[in-house]
Design an enzyme around this catalytic site. Sequence first.
Site: not given
Length: 284
Positions: A52, A96, A119
Site C-alpha cells: 500500500k 490493517q 476501506d
Amino acid sequence: MAKIIDGKQISSAMLDTVAAEVAALKAQNIEPCLAVILVGEDPASQVYVRNKQRACERVGIRSVSHILPVDTTQQELLDLIGSLNADPSVHGILCQLPLPAHLDAQQLLLAIAPEKDVDAFHPVNVGKITIGNAKLLPCTPAGVMEMLRYEGISPAGKHCVVLGRSNIVGKPMALLLLAADGTVTVCHSKTPDLAAETRRADILVSAVGKRGLITADMVKPGAVVIDVSINRGEDGKLCGDADFEAVSRVASAVTPVPGGVGPMTIAMLMRNTVTAAKAQNGID
Ligand code: NAP
C-alpha cells in the site's frame, strides 16, 4: 480457452488515472494523504502495508505509517484514531486487519470517521452501499466491478453467484452486483449443493479461501470466473479457489491468482483516498 483477465494491467491503468487526479489536486495545494495503522508483526500484514505504501508512492499520495507494538492497548489506538480523525491533512485512515486478539477491531473501525474510512467498513458506509449512494466503496468488491467494466462484461441481466458472505468481500460484492442489475445468489458454508448453484452462474465470484473448491464441472461453459481468494498450494505457491487450468478450459474469462483481483484492491484503495481528499475539500 478462457481469456485471462490481467489484474496487473487493469490496476496499472487505474493507478495512472489516480496519479493524474493526485497531480491535479496538488496543483490546488491539496495533497491526498493516507494514514495506515499496523499493530504487531504479522508477516502477511507487513507485506500488505508495504504494498500500500508503494502504491501511494507511485501515485503521489502521501502515506503516513503508524507501526505499533503488538501490546498496544485499545485506548492507545482509539487516541491515535481520534487524532487522525481531527487532522485535516489526513484524508484516509486504514487499520490493517487482522488485529491482535486482545483488541476489539469492531470498536476501532467504528471510531474511524466515516468520511476517512477508505476501506468502507464503517456501518455508515456499509449503509450507503446498501442504499446505493456510497462514494467510498469496499476495495476488493469494487476492484472486481472495475475489472468487469474494463473487460466490457456487464452483470445486467446475468445470473451472478457469489461464494462467501463475509462483511469484507462476499456481502458487499453481492450488493454491488445487485446495484449493477445482476440477479444475485449468495452461497456460504451452509449452502447444501454448491455445484448446483455455481453451474447456474454467468458470473461466478469466489471468496471462500479454499484451494481446489471450484472444479471445471462446477462451471457453466462460457461463464466468467472471478477468483478473489488467496490460498497457498501444496507447492507453497499462491493460488485461488478455482482449479485454474481446468476452469480455463470451460470459462470464457477467468482471473489468475496472483495477478488478478489482488492488485485491483490496492488500486481501489488509492482511488478511495483521492475520493476522500476531494470530498473533504468540497470537490466532487
Ligand atoms: P472469510 O471471512 O473467511 O469468509 C469466507 C466465506 O466463505 C464465509 O462466508 C464462509 O461461509 C464461506 N465458506 C466457507 N466454506 C465454504 C464452502 N465450502 N462453500 C461455500 N462457502 C464457504 O474470508 P474473506 O475475508 O471473505 O476472504 C475470502 C478469501 O478472499 C480469502 O482467501 C482471502 O485471503 C481473500 N481475499 C482476497 C483479497 C484480495 O485483495 N484479492 C481481499 C480480501 C480477501 P460462512 O459465512 O457460513 O462461514
